[in-house]
Design an enzyme around this catalytic site. Structure first.
Site, PDB file in Angstrom:
ATOM      1  CG  HIS A 173       1.306  77.251 -15.527  1.00  0.00           C
ATOM      2  ND1 HIS A 173       1.057  75.908 -15.519  1.00  0.00           N
ATOM      3  CD2 HIS A 173       1.042  78.386 -16.628  1.00  0.00           C
ATOM      4  CE1 HIS A 173       0.234  76.703 -16.993  1.00  0.00           C
ATOM      5  NE2 HIS A 173      -0.182  78.052 -17.649  1.00  0.00           N
ATOM      6  CE1 TYR A 230       1.045  80.189 -21.962  1.00  0.00           C
ATOM      7  CE2 TYR A 230       0.860  79.593 -19.925  1.00  0.00           C
ATOM      8  CZ  TYR A 230       0.621  79.650 -20.534  1.00  0.00           C
ATOM      9  OH  TYR A 230      -0.870  79.742 -21.242  1.00  0.00           O
ATOM     10  NE  ARG A 238       2.209  63.328 -13.823  1.00  0.00           N
ATOM     11  CZ  ARG A 238       2.749  64.681 -13.335  1.00  0.00           C
ATOM     12  NH1 ARG A 238       1.809  65.547 -13.185  1.00  0.00           N
ATOM     13  NH2 ARG A 238       3.152  65.647 -14.732  1.00  0.00           N
ATOM     14  NE  ARG A 239       5.844  62.994 -12.333  1.00  0.00           N
ATOM     15  CZ  ARG A 239       6.021  64.247 -11.518  1.00  0.00           C
ATOM     16  NH1 ARG A 239       5.553  64.402 -10.493  1.00  0.00           N
ATOM     17  NH2 ARG A 239       6.291  64.962 -11.780  1.00  0.00           N
ATOM     18  CG  HIS A 260      -1.564  68.607 -21.130  1.00  0.00           C
ATOM     19  ND1 HIS A 260      -2.795  69.479 -22.275  1.00  0.00           N
ATOM     20  CD2 HIS A 260      -1.281  69.874 -20.026  1.00  0.00           C
ATOM     21  CE1 HIS A 260      -2.477  70.619 -21.771  1.00  0.00           C
ATOM     22  NE2 HIS A 260      -1.097  70.866 -20.999  1.00  0.00           N
ATOM     23  CG  PHE A 261       3.221  67.498 -19.854  1.00  0.00           C
ATOM     24  CD1 PHE A 261       4.916  66.504 -20.618  1.00  0.00           C
ATOM     25  CD2 PHE A 261       3.059  66.657 -18.386  1.00  0.00           C
ATOM     26  CE1 PHE A 261       5.150  65.267 -18.982  1.00  0.00           C
ATOM     27  CE2 PHE A 261       3.458  66.415 -17.897  1.00  0.00           C
ATOM     28  CZ  PHE A 261       4.472  65.427 -18.672  1.00  0.00           C
ATOM     29  CG  HIS A 262       4.260  63.637 -23.787  1.00  0.00           C
ATOM     30  ND1 HIS A 262       4.059  63.023 -22.625  1.00  0.00           N
ATOM     31  CD2 HIS A 262       5.795  62.610 -24.026  1.00  0.00           C
ATOM     32  CE1 HIS A 262       5.532  62.319 -22.110  1.00  0.00           C
ATOM     33  NE2 HIS A 262       6.522  62.692 -23.170  1.00  0.00           N
TER      34      HIS A 262
END
Lengths: 554, 158
Positions: free
Chosen positions: A225, A229, A441-442, A376-378
């Protein structure tokens, strides 16, 4: 900021090292982007990979290159240049350490990449045990981490030198921010370094037979995580301290910027369990505690949002804009150095909201490991962060190579930003919706034996392929701009914009640079959030797991 | 350190919202019992097939418990055992699962049943199947070449 020690131009010797990082970063972008395109095409169900290439192999290449190589190399290059620009030229010793770090990282990347290409390490970038990759893959990853520590050490050395030469003064804001991010990175990577050195390497070398899966996952997410950041804070550096200068405004408050970075350091690390909410081996009370700690990062995020929009609004009013949103119109929309990071910033609003859902104790159950998370992380990493990195490139690369960002390249940059945005609306949007319907996913393309539910997912997968194709076009544009700015743009001077605070009389409190205090609180929070669950995991551990190789070989 | 009045208002509002949100989540978890799956039971991953309840995968009626049935799954690359099961409509079911090899996911698409299966650990979730239809169970954690083929089916019937 002290203007005597802060040279306006980055020393060419430092520039060379920063550029070396950027070459690797943009090669990773090109190759990783191609893999991303192929994935979306495969998942549309209309395309199959040739020559026995495995979907999960290219998935691993994409994840490692984009998530670990592009980001780490770009960030280290950017921060190295930012410290040199604001705290003064790096000493020969710091520069040497920086170069060693660069080569260690590069060799590590090549080692890991080779094993993936040989199909010895199709374990994705999370490399969850008990999937067992070749030991050279793990060692290569270790080199990437150790190399980044050396890079970070060079930045800390230069910062320390500035502090010694300027007693009692707050350090330059950009250097301070770079050091916070480096410290965050070093504390976080201790987790992944521990699992690789003490668990995965001995196990893949055959020195031990089994591995404790839960401990390796916990150590991974202790790192996993804060890793996000570590990606985000350099973007924040640009939003807080560079974008105000580009638009001709001022930093809203230097002290608040520092405070928000300190809060990110404190609350980014003791929160890994929120990635493990659906796991069997962790007590729900500890999961909830870390959920609460996770949500603390909302506070500096709100501070950041306020500061940025306050800067924009004040700038707008100084230009005579009136009304609630009049300032919006006077912003320099024809400047790629502003517009591209701005698209990134705006994307962070829905991206952050999605993050709150993911980290929520029970809501996570709806979306956990669905393709929603990929969407989300894209939005966060691949839009907010990456577009900001592109925005930085548009002035930093010509600054370092002694060239000009021409009108044509500026325009291409703006087009690139919008192409990226449109591609991401299709791809990430479709991923979010498909995830809510339960699409995993994946995964390669599958109709799951012609199941009715799986059939509902396919139109979204086609939309993702459309988005992926548009994004790949964006990558081609970016590579064209990068090569132009690095090698072909006309010679000249391009500014390294460093913002000034609105209120120069107000000095940042020196307590912000009290490292004993902040590292102490960080350590205390980590011990509070991890000690008892960790002892629990060791005491109540099941028999260890042997390794498995469940992917296809050549 | 100076803070602008509007920023103070903004932060008080934001932090207030945060406190409310976390309280709701906390009450839901610890008072209403909506906790994420955390079974905390361990098992030797090599002996899954011989240990109860995993020696008898499938739907088993139980007596004297808070739930009516136990639905037991054994996951392995790239299968779930059972591959298909029928559940009576409205049944309160405890889904119990583990894996024999690598980490797998267990997600019943279109529902909130979602958990990680890790070697050495048992995971479980209690749920009521109150909607008729065919539900697809998919593996949502990468487990190897056949990851996208790993699925099972739950038929909820009257």
């Amino acid at each position: 900021m002290s203007s005597q020690t802060a040279k306006l131009k980055v020393d060419p010797r430092d520039g060379k090292l920063a550029m070396a990082h950027f070459y690797v970063a943009f090669i990773a972008l090109a190759l990783g982007g191609l893999m991303g395109l192929l994935q979306t095409l495969v998942r549309s169900g209309k395309f199959e990979l040739p020559w026995g290439i495995d979907y999960y192999q290219i998935l691993t290449v994409h994840g490692v290159l984009m998530g670990l190589v592009l980001t780490t190399f770009f960030i280290m290059g950017f921060q190295y240049a930012a410290v040199s620009r604001t705290a003064g030229t790096h000493s020969p010793a710091a520069r040497r350490i920086g170069w060693i770090g660069f080569w260690v990282m590069t060799v590590g990347t090549i080692m890991a990449a080779t094993m993936v290409l040989l199909k010895e390490a199709s374990v994705l970038y999370t490399f969850y045990a008990p999937l067992k990759a070749h030991w050279i893959f793990y060692l290569g990853m270790t080199f990437v981490v150790v190399g980044s520590w050396l890079d970070g050490a060079a930045q800390i050395m230069t910062y320390a030198k500035w502090r010694k030469e300027n007693p009692g003064k707050p350090s330059p804001l950009l250097s301070f921010m770079a050091v916070i991010n480096t410290v965050l990175w070093i504390v976080a990577t201790l987790g992944v370094a521990s699992t690789v050195l003490f668990q995965l390497l001995p196990w893949s070398l055959g020195l031990v037979d089994t591995v404790d899966v839960l401990i390796s996952r916990t150590l991974f997410w202790y790192f996993g995580h804060p890793l996000v950041y570590f990606w985000l804070l350099p973007a924040y550096m640009s939003w807080y301290a560079i974008v105000p200068k580009i638009i001709g405004g001022k930093i809203f408050s230097d002290s608040l910027a520092r405070l928000s970075f300190i809060l990110f350091l404190l609350f980014s690390i003791p929160v890994g369990f929120h990635h493990q909410l659906m796991e069997p081996g962790i007590d729900p009370a500890w999961k909830f505690l870390q959920v609460v700690l996770t949500f603390m990062v909302i506070i500096p995020s709100l501070m950041t949002a306020f500061s940025l929009f306050a800067t924009f609004e004040r700038f707008g009013r100084s230009k005579g804009a009136t009304g609630l949103f009049g300032w919006f119109k006077v912003l320099p929309w024809n400047d790629a150095r502003f517009t591209v990071p701005f698209i990134g910033m705006a994307s962070f609003i829905p991206a952050g909201a999605g993050g709150i859902i993911n980290a929520s104790n029970q809501m996570n159950q709806v979306v956990h490991n669905t393709i929603w998370v990929t969407g989300h992380f894209h939005l966060t990493a691949a839009t907010s962060v990456v577009l900001t990195f592109f925005g930085i490139s548009y002035w930093l690369i010509p600054h370092l190579t002694g060239r000009k960002l021409t009108k044509a390249m500026n325009k291409l940059g703006i087009i690139q930003g919008w192409v990226w945005f449109i591609g991401m609306v299709f791809m990430s949007g479709a991923m979010h919706f498909q995830g809510l319907l339960g699409g995993p996913r994946r995964s390669a393309f599958s109709t799951y034996g012609d199941a009715a539910q799986a059939a509902e997912w396919i139109p979204y997968q086609i939309a993702q392929a459309v988005g992926g194709s548009i994004l790949f076009l964006g990558i081609i544009l970016m590579i064209i701009i990068f090569v132009n700015l690095a090698f072909f743009a006309p010679k000249g001077e391009e500014e390294f914009p460093v913002g000034e605070a609105e209120n120069l009389e107000e000095k940042a409190p020196m307590i912000f640079e009290n490292w004993k205090l902040w590292l102490g609180i960080t350590a205390a929070l980590i011990l509070f959030a991890y000690t008892i669950p960790f002892i629990d995991m060791i005491q109540n551990a099941p028999p260890g797991s042997p390794g498995f190789k469940t992917w296809s070989s050549w | 350190m100076h803070m602008h009045k509007f920023e103070k208002i903004w932060l008080i509002f934001g932090i207030g919202a945060l406190v409310v949100f976390l309280s709701v989540v906390g009450v839901s978890a610890f008072y209403l019992g909506n906790k994420p799956p955390s079974c905390l039971t361990t098992i030797d991953p090599k002996k899954v097939d011989t240990e109860a309840p995993f020696d008898k995968p499938g739907l088993n009626k139980v007596e004297g418990k808070e739930w009516d049935y136990e639905l037991v799954y054994v996951a392995s690359a790239f299968f779930y055992n059972p591959g298909e099961v029928e559940v009576p409509l409205g049944a309160k079911v405890k889904v119990i699962a583990t894996t024999k090899d690598v980490v797998h996911g267990f997600q019943v698409a279109g529902t909130n049943i979602n958990m990680m299966l890790e070697p050495g650990y048992v995971n479980e979730i209690v749920t009521t199947f109150d909607k008729e239809g065919e539900y697809l169970v998919v593996c949502n954690e990468y487990c190897g070449t056949g990851h996208h083929l790993m699925s099972s089916k739950i038929k909820v019937v009257k």
